[in-house]
Write a protein that holds these residues in place. Structure first.
Motif, PDB file in Angstrom:
ATOM      1  N   THR A  42       0.837  -1.192   0.000  1.00 25.58           N
ATOM      2  CA  THR A  42       0.000   0.000   0.000  1.00 25.58           C
ATOM      3  C   THR A  42       0.875   1.246   0.000  1.00 25.58           C
ATOM      4  N   ALA A  43       0.337   2.325  -0.571  1.00 27.26           N
ATOM      5  CA  ALA A  43       0.964   3.638  -0.512  1.00 27.26           C
ATOM      6  C   ALA A  43       0.203   4.444   0.534  1.00 27.26           C
ATOM      7  N   ILE A  44       0.189   5.786   0.421  1.00 29.48           N
ATOM      8  CA  ILE A  44      -0.799   6.569   1.161  1.00 29.48           C
ATOM      9  C   ILE A  44      -2.032   6.570   0.276  1.00 29.48           C
ATOM     10  N   GLU A  45      -2.915   5.619   0.517  1.00 30.37           N
ATOM     11  CA  GLU A  45      -4.124   5.438  -0.293  1.00 30.37           C
ATOM     12  C   GLU A  45      -5.141   6.522   0.066  1.00 30.37           C
ATOM     13  N   THR A  46      -5.783   7.094  -0.934  1.00 33.74           N
ATOM     14  CA  THR A  46      -6.688   8.203  -0.672  1.00 33.74           C
ATOM     15  C   THR A  46      -7.665   8.383  -1.817  1.00 33.74           C
ATOM     16  N   PRO A  47      -8.874   8.881  -1.530  1.00 35.83           N
ATOM     17  CA  PRO A  47      -9.750   9.283  -2.633  1.00 35.83           C
ATOM     18  C   PRO A  47      -9.090  10.408  -3.428  1.00 35.83           C
ATOM     19  N   MET A  48      -9.446  10.534  -4.704  1.00 32.03           N
ATOM     20  CA  MET A  48      -8.834  11.587  -5.511  1.00 32.03           C
ATOM     21  C   MET A  48      -9.789  12.068  -6.593  1.00 32.03           C
ATOM     22  N   LYS A  49      -9.537  13.277  -7.042  1.00 29.59           N
ATOM     23  CA  LYS A  49     -10.121  13.797  -8.267  1.00 29.59           C
ATOM     24  C   LYS A  49      -8.966  14.062  -9.213  1.00 29.59           C
ATOM     25  N   VAL A  50      -9.013  13.431 -10.370  1.00 33.11           N
ATOM     26  CA  VAL A  50      -7.903  13.542 -11.310  1.00 33.11           C
ATOM     27  C   VAL A  50      -8.433  13.934 -12.676  1.00 33.11           C
ATOM     28  N   THR A  51      -7.749  14.867 -13.304  1.00 33.35           N
ATOM     29  CA  THR A  51      -8.138  15.361 -14.615  1.00 33.35           C
ATOM     30  C   THR A  51      -7.069  15.006 -15.638  1.00 33.35           C
ATOM     31  N   VAL A  52      -7.491  14.393 -16.725  1.00 34.42           N
ATOM     32  CA  VAL A  52      -6.567  13.997 -17.787  1.00 34.42           C
ATOM     33  C   VAL A  52      -7.107  14.448 -19.137  1.00 34.42           C
ATOM     34  N   ARG A  53      -6.206  14.583 -20.088  1.00 36.57           N
ATOM     35  CA  ARG A  53      -6.590  14.830 -21.475  1.00 36.57           C
ATOM     36  C   ARG A  53      -6.261  13.577 -22.280  1.00 36.57           C
ATOM     37  N   LEU A  54      -7.236  13.079 -23.030  1.00 37.11           N
ATOM     38  CA  LEU A  54      -7.091  11.826 -23.776  1.00 37.11           C
ATOM     39  C   LEU A  54      -7.001  12.127 -25.269  1.00 37.11           C
ATOM     40  N   THR A  55      -5.890  11.724 -25.864  1.00 36.31           N
ATOM     41  CA  THR A  55      -5.642  12.036 -27.271  1.00 36.31           C
ATOM     42  C   THR A  55      -5.203  10.786 -28.014  1.00 36.31           C
ATOM     43  N   VAL A  56      -5.807  10.538 -29.162  1.00 42.68           N
ATOM     44  CA  VAL A  56      -5.435   9.393 -29.992  1.00 42.68           C
ATOM     45  C   VAL A  56      -4.217   9.773 -30.828  1.00 42.68           C
ATOM     46  N   VAL A  57      -3.212   8.912 -30.810  1.00 43.10           N
ATOM     47  CA  VAL A  57      -1.978   9.131 -31.575  1.00 43.10           C
ATOM     48  C   VAL A  57      -1.827   7.984 -32.558  1.00 43.10           C
ATOM     49  N   LYS A  58      -1.574   8.318 -33.809  1.00 41.74           N
ATOM     50  CA  LYS A  58      -1.504   7.301 -34.867  1.00 41.74           C
ATOM     51  C   LYS A  58      -0.072   6.915 -35.248  1.00 41.74           C
ATOM     52  N   ASP A  59       0.930   7.655 -34.768  1.00 45.46           N
ATOM     53  CA  ASP A  59       2.288   7.463 -35.293  1.00 45.46           C
ATOM     54  C   ASP A  59       3.269   6.904 -34.270  1.00 45.46           C
ATOM     55  N   LYS A  60       2.778   6.147 -33.277  1.00 45.53           N
ATOM     56  CA  LYS A  60       3.681   5.553 -32.284  1.00 45.53           C
ATOM     57  C   LYS A  60       3.459   4.041 -32.177  1.00 45.53           C
ATOM     58  N   PRO A  61       3.655   3.321 -33.269  1.00 45.99           N
ATOM     59  CA  PRO A  61       3.414   1.870 -33.229  1.00 45.99           C
ATOM     60  C   PRO A  61       4.378   1.120 -32.316  1.00 45.99           C
ATOM     61  N   TYR A  62       5.469   1.774 -31.913  1.00 44.57           N
ATOM     62  CA  TYR A  62       6.432   1.121 -31.026  1.00 44.57           C
ATOM     63  C   TYR A  62       5.932   1.037 -29.589  1.00 44.57           C
ATOM     64  N   VAL A  63       4.849   1.742 -29.272  1.00 42.39           N
ATOM     65  CA  VAL A  63       4.313   1.699 -27.909  1.00 42.39           C
ATOM     66  C   VAL A  63       3.502   0.419 -27.742  1.00 42.39           C
ATOM     67  N   LYS A  64       4.135  -0.587 -27.183  1.00 44.79           N
ATOM     68  CA  LYS A  64       3.480  -1.883 -26.973  1.00 44.79           C
ATOM     69  C   LYS A  64       3.295  -2.191 -25.484  1.00 44.79           C
ATOM     70  N   THR A  65       3.889  -1.370 -24.640  1.00 50.55           N
ATOM     71  CA  THR A  65       3.681  -1.406 -23.192  1.00 50.55           C
ATOM     72  C   THR A  65       3.617   0.049 -22.747  1.00 50.55           C
ATOM     73  N   PRO A  66       3.200   0.335 -21.503  1.00 50.11           N
ATOM     74  CA  PRO A  66       3.134   1.733 -21.081  1.00 50.11           C
ATOM     75  C   PRO A  66       4.482   2.443 -21.188  1.00 50.11           C
ATOM     76  N   HIS A  67       4.467   3.621 -21.789  1.00 50.87           N
ATOM     77  CA  HIS A  67       5.618   4.521 -21.852  1.00 50.87           C
ATOM     78  C   HIS A  67       5.209   5.822 -21.172  1.00 50.87           C
ATOM     79  N   PHE A  68       6.183   6.563 -20.615  1.00 54.91           N
ATOM     80  CA  PHE A  68       5.782   7.835 -20.022  1.00 54.91           C
ATOM     81  C   PHE A  68       6.920   8.843 -20.019  1.00 54.91           C
ATOM     82  N   ILE A  69       6.513  10.106 -19.892  1.00 52.56           N
ATOM     83  CA  ILE A  69       7.429  11.230 -19.742  1.00 52.56           C
ATOM     84  C   ILE A  69       7.097  11.879 -18.409  1.00 52.56           C
ATOM     85  N   SER A  70       8.103  12.090 -17.555  1.00 45.73           N
ATOM     86  CA  SER A  70       7.822  12.670 -16.241  1.00 45.73           C
ATOM     87  C   SER A  70       9.060  13.345 -15.689  1.00 45.73           C
ATOM     88  N   ARG A  71       8.861  14.062 -14.596  1.00 50.16           N
ATOM     89  CA  ARG A  71       9.966  14.662 -13.859  1.00 50.16           C
ATOM     90  C   ARG A  71      10.440  13.704 -12.774  1.00 50.16           C
TER      91      ARG A  71
END
Length: 321
Positions: free
Chosen positions: A212-241
């Protein structure tokens, strides 16, 4: 661009491409999800360790959605921009029998209820932002870096798939780096992608070693965009700090073994022993602290037969010398 909302009641307990969408949106739309904690509301601020014995385990780790994104087709990629994560003013961490890296060594249930500061708490001068006390008397505080532990799309394979493990389509990835400002890319396997999200965390160490982490209720806002030119994404990829300041220092323990899981278990066990000795924590307190603040790292994996796994705990969480 349109803004949409998914309610707490619009949730499900399996990744299943036959679940009807809670919402239909266009590519590029923004969606806000109102999510219960990972216990699905079974744990409250008034709960005690005895509550854990009556948990309905099949109701854990629900996710909200799914959201059908127009234009998403198998072979595409769904880009998920994490725009905002807001958590409640309370959370919980627990040792649940049968869960966690050292489950065989921690068979007795334990529960910690956290008091989390309000969103409008001012940032302190030293730039640490919001934090919660793990133990104020001992001066141990945890920086809050909220994120959703569950983010994923429906698998192409028919049937119900548990929300407990991660998959190549996402799910319970429990990746602490996916905070506000991060971008997650998920491989689409069904029409509309069928995106869902849940499992709010106010803070977590890499590995979430006690389950477990610090489990908590949340409100989360995301933007969902379809991308057609990343066929190499076959598992989750991400960009973060990075979740840590650049000048952060760590206490680090290691585990060395030919079995990578045993090396990992040893690294955590050694950190628990360190915290017992140096900070006077009980063994179960140390185990929980490792799960909400520590990072597991694969330090050496090429010089067989042994692996070296490191467990890193930031020194900044300890505010008393």
């Amino acid at each position: 661009m349109s803004i949409h909302a998914v309610k707490r009641s619009q949730s499900h307990l399996a990744w299943d491409n036959s679940i009807p969408p809670a919402l239909h949106v266009a590519s590029g739309d923004t969606v806000t999800f109102d999510c219960l904690d990972a216990s699905n509301g079974q744990i409250t601020p008034a709960s005690t360790a005895s509550t854990l014995a009556s948990l309905t385990l099949t109701s854990l780790d629900q996710v909200n959605g799914p959201v059908f994104v127009a234009g998403a087709e198998p072979g595409d990629t769904l880009r998920v921009d994490v725009l905002e994560v807001r958590v409640a003013e309370w959370g919980w961490s627990a040792v649940i029998p049968g869960f966690g890296l050292l489950a065989d060594e921690f068979p007795v249930p334990a529960l910690k209820i956290w008091s989390l500061p309000p969103e409008d708490m001012p940032v302190r001068a030293e730039g640490q932002g919001r934090y919660a006390w793990f133990d104020e008397r001992r001066g141990i505080r945890i920086p809050l870096r909220p994120f959703a532990g569950e983010m994923g799309v429906a698998p192409g394979k028919a049937g119900a798939h548990s929300t407990i493990p991660p998959y190549k389509t996402g799910g319970n990835v429990d990746t602490r780096h996916l905070t506000e400002g991060s971008v997650l890319y998920l491989p689409v396997e069904v029409d509309g992608a069928l995106f869902s999200i849940g499992d709010g965390h106010a803070a977590q160490g890499d590995g979430e070693v006690c389950g477990t982490a610090i489990e908590t209720p949340m409100k989360v806002t995301v933007r969902l965009t379809v991308v057609k030119d990343k066929p190499y994404v076959k598992t989750p990829h991400f960009i973060s700090r990075s979740p840590h300041p650049s000048d952060e220092q760590f206490y680090t323990t290691t585990g060395v073994d030919s079995d990578i899981r045993e090396a990992t278990r040893a690294a955590v066990r050694h950190m628990i022993e360190f915290l017992e000795t140096e900070y006077g924590l009980s063994r179960v307190e140390a185990y929980m602290l490792c799960s909400v603040a520590g990072d597991l790292r694969m330090h050496e994996v090429v010089d067989m037969p042994n692996y070296v796994i490191g467990f890193m705990l930031p020194k900044s969480i300890f505010t008393k010398g």
